[in-house]
Design an enzyme around this catalytic site. Sequence first.
Site, short mmCIF file in Angstrom:
data_model
loop_
_atom_site.label_atom_id
_atom_site.label_comp_id
_atom_site.label_asym_id
_atom_site.label_seq_id
_atom_site.Cartn_x
_atom_site.Cartn_y
_atom_site.Cartn_z
N HIS A 34 35.98 39.55 46.76
CA HIS A 34 35.90 41.00 46.91
C HIS A 34 36.56 41.42 48.23
O HIS A 34 36.07 42.30 48.94
CB HIS A 34 34.44 41.49 46.83
CG HIS A 34 33.92 41.45 45.42
ND1 HIS A 34 34.20 42.44 44.51
CD2 HIS A 34 33.19 40.52 44.76
CE1 HIS A 34 33.65 42.12 43.34
NE2 HIS A 34 33.04 40.96 43.46
N ASP A 36 40.25 41.47 48.22
CA ASP A 36 41.63 41.90 47.98
C ASP A 36 41.80 43.41 47.93
O ASP A 36 42.91 43.91 47.96
CB ASP A 36 42.26 41.21 46.75
CG ASP A 36 41.59 41.55 45.44
OD1 ASP A 36 40.50 42.15 45.44
OD2 ASP A 36 42.17 41.20 44.39
N SER A 67 46.34 36.59 17.78
CA SER A 67 45.62 35.79 18.77
C SER A 67 44.75 34.75 18.06
O SER A 67 43.92 35.10 17.22
CB SER A 67 44.73 36.69 19.62
OG SER A 67 43.85 35.88 20.38
N GLY A 126 35.38 35.28 34.33
CA GLY A 126 35.76 35.36 35.74
C GLY A 126 36.86 34.39 36.13
O GLY A 126 37.06 34.11 37.30
N LEU A 127 37.58 33.86 35.14
CA LEU A 127 38.69 32.95 35.44
C LEU A 127 40.03 33.65 35.19
O LEU A 127 41.06 33.02 35.03
CB LEU A 127 38.59 31.67 34.62
CG LEU A 127 37.32 30.84 34.83
CD1 LEU A 127 37.30 29.62 33.92
CD2 LEU A 127 37.18 30.40 36.28
N SER A 128 39.98 34.97 35.11
CA SER A 128 41.19 35.79 34.98
C SER A 128 41.94 35.60 33.67
O SER A 128 43.17 35.50 33.65
CB SER A 128 42.16 35.53 36.14
OG SER A 128 41.66 36.10 37.30
N SER A 130 42.38 37.89 31.65
CA SER A 130 43.21 39.08 31.44
C SER A 130 44.47 39.04 32.29
O SER A 130 45.55 39.34 31.79
CB SER A 130 42.41 40.37 31.65
OG SER A 130 41.71 40.35 32.84
N GLU A 162 45.78 46.79 34.78
CA GLU A 162 44.33 46.92 35.00
C GLU A 162 43.98 48.32 35.51
O GLU A 162 43.07 48.96 35.01
CB GLU A 162 43.85 45.90 36.06
CG GLU A 162 44.00 44.45 35.66
CD GLU A 162 43.00 43.99 34.61
OE1 GLU A 162 42.00 44.71 34.38
OE2 GLU A 162 43.22 42.92 34.03
N ASP A 174 44.29 38.28 41.43
CA ASP A 174 44.34 37.48 40.21
C ASP A 174 45.77 37.32 39.70
O ASP A 174 46.23 36.23 39.39
CB ASP A 174 43.50 38.13 39.10
CG ASP A 174 42.05 38.29 39.51
OD1 ASP A 174 41.65 37.66 40.50
OD2 ASP A 174 41.34 39.05 38.84
C1 GLA Z 1 38.25 40.40 40.11
C2 GLA Z 1 39.43 41.29 40.48
C3 GLA Z 1 40.15 40.80 41.74
C4 GLA Z 1 39.15 40.55 42.88
C5 GLA Z 1 37.95 39.73 42.38
C6 GLA Z 1 36.87 39.61 43.43
O1 GLA Z 1 38.70 39.14 39.75
O2 GLA Z 1 40.36 41.33 39.43
O3 GLA Z 1 41.14 41.71 42.12
O4 GLA Z 1 38.75 41.75 43.47
O5 GLA Z 1 37.37 40.28 41.22
O6 GLA Z 1 37.32 38.90 44.52
#
Ligand code: GLA
Length: 387
Positions: A34, A36, A67, A126-128, A130, A162, A174
């Site tokens: 948290h 960035d 998909s 939470g591993l991105s 997207s 996003e 991310d």
């Molecule tokens: C998500 C957001 C990022 C970052 C994290 C927390 O992954 O996409 O930009 O803010 O939360 O660090």
Amino acid sequence: MNINDLKEKFESVFKEKPDRVFFSPGRVNLIGEHIDYNGGHVFPCAISLGTYGLVSMRADDQVACYSLNFEADGVRTFSTKAIRYQADQTWLNYISGTVHLMQEQAGRAVRGFNLLIQGDIPNGAGLSSSASLELLVAYIANQTSQLGLSRLDLVKVGQAVENQFIGVNTGIMDQFAVAMGQENEALFLDVNTLEFDRVPADFGEYALLIMNTNKRRELADSKYNQRRAECEEALARLQKILEIKHLGDLDVETFEANRHLIADPILEARAKHAVYENQRTLQARAALMDHDIEQFANLLNQSHQSLKEDYQVTGIELDTLVQAAWDHEAVLGARMTGAGMGGCAIALVQKEYLDQVQTEIAQAYQQKIGYTPSFYLAEVGSGTCER
Ligand code: GLA
């Protein structure tokens, strides 16, 4: 599924062979959570789990997508000439949004294509997943339509998807990690200047274990935008006296001397996390470069504590998982990673005890939460590329 299976699947869906195969990774953030959107430093790395994209070009302006993660949805198609957000099209919005913003950025149309995707990153963990998909599609559009955009342009397009298309006010971490990652290297990124350096992700006798709470986290529904607004308010109150642009501009001493200006215990706690976490990230980079894994792990633990108490984005699932890791002798450090409120945590685990650690953490977690966590031993991998 291996690439040959994916190619077969492509043929059975689109009745032709794919021309090209692309891959885009997920990411974990080692520390700097948290941060960035608070003008400081983050320390993520790309991982070997990610999203595959197989492509064949079309003669028209249609993008047809299938998909393997949502097979029941069948083939979903949109025209590059008429793209808009559609509330009922969850995953497709990331693809259409990326094509839309690539066209805007490049100032010309993207050619139509058929796309089969398969992701081995769990969604909403939470591993991105997207950012992985956004960069995959941005990279594909850039290559196949020869738009000539730079990797950094693609990163910014991903973030804009996003922010402007999906409606989550995320920072740039991310997309940056996904696009710029390299094998066995973490990225130490200054989010103000976007200058970064690569630090060997060498944890000595410890492996980086990813632990999934299996509690889904939806960013848009989450406290994410709220936290961001709280930080902005805390900053505005400090700016009445201090000449700063971001919370990340503050060192601990200046923050401690001025925190009373915020005059609200909750906002003060949010700002405290941002300031201290940014400093921890600087220290973590130094520790990793010095091969001081114990100090590095210590900072991870402090980070979790701060995200739990001051930033309040952990929740019972993440806290239980991290506590179970902390309780294990073979674990040197652990913390949540990503936005929090569910999703994943990371732990540094002595390599020879990996199996035992997973079994015991799973037991402790199951006992308290009622279902099991998942574990991934991801390697630190490379950024979005053609395979
Ligand atoms: C998500 C957001 C990022 C970052 C994290 C927390 O992954 O996409 O930009 O803010 O939360 O660090």
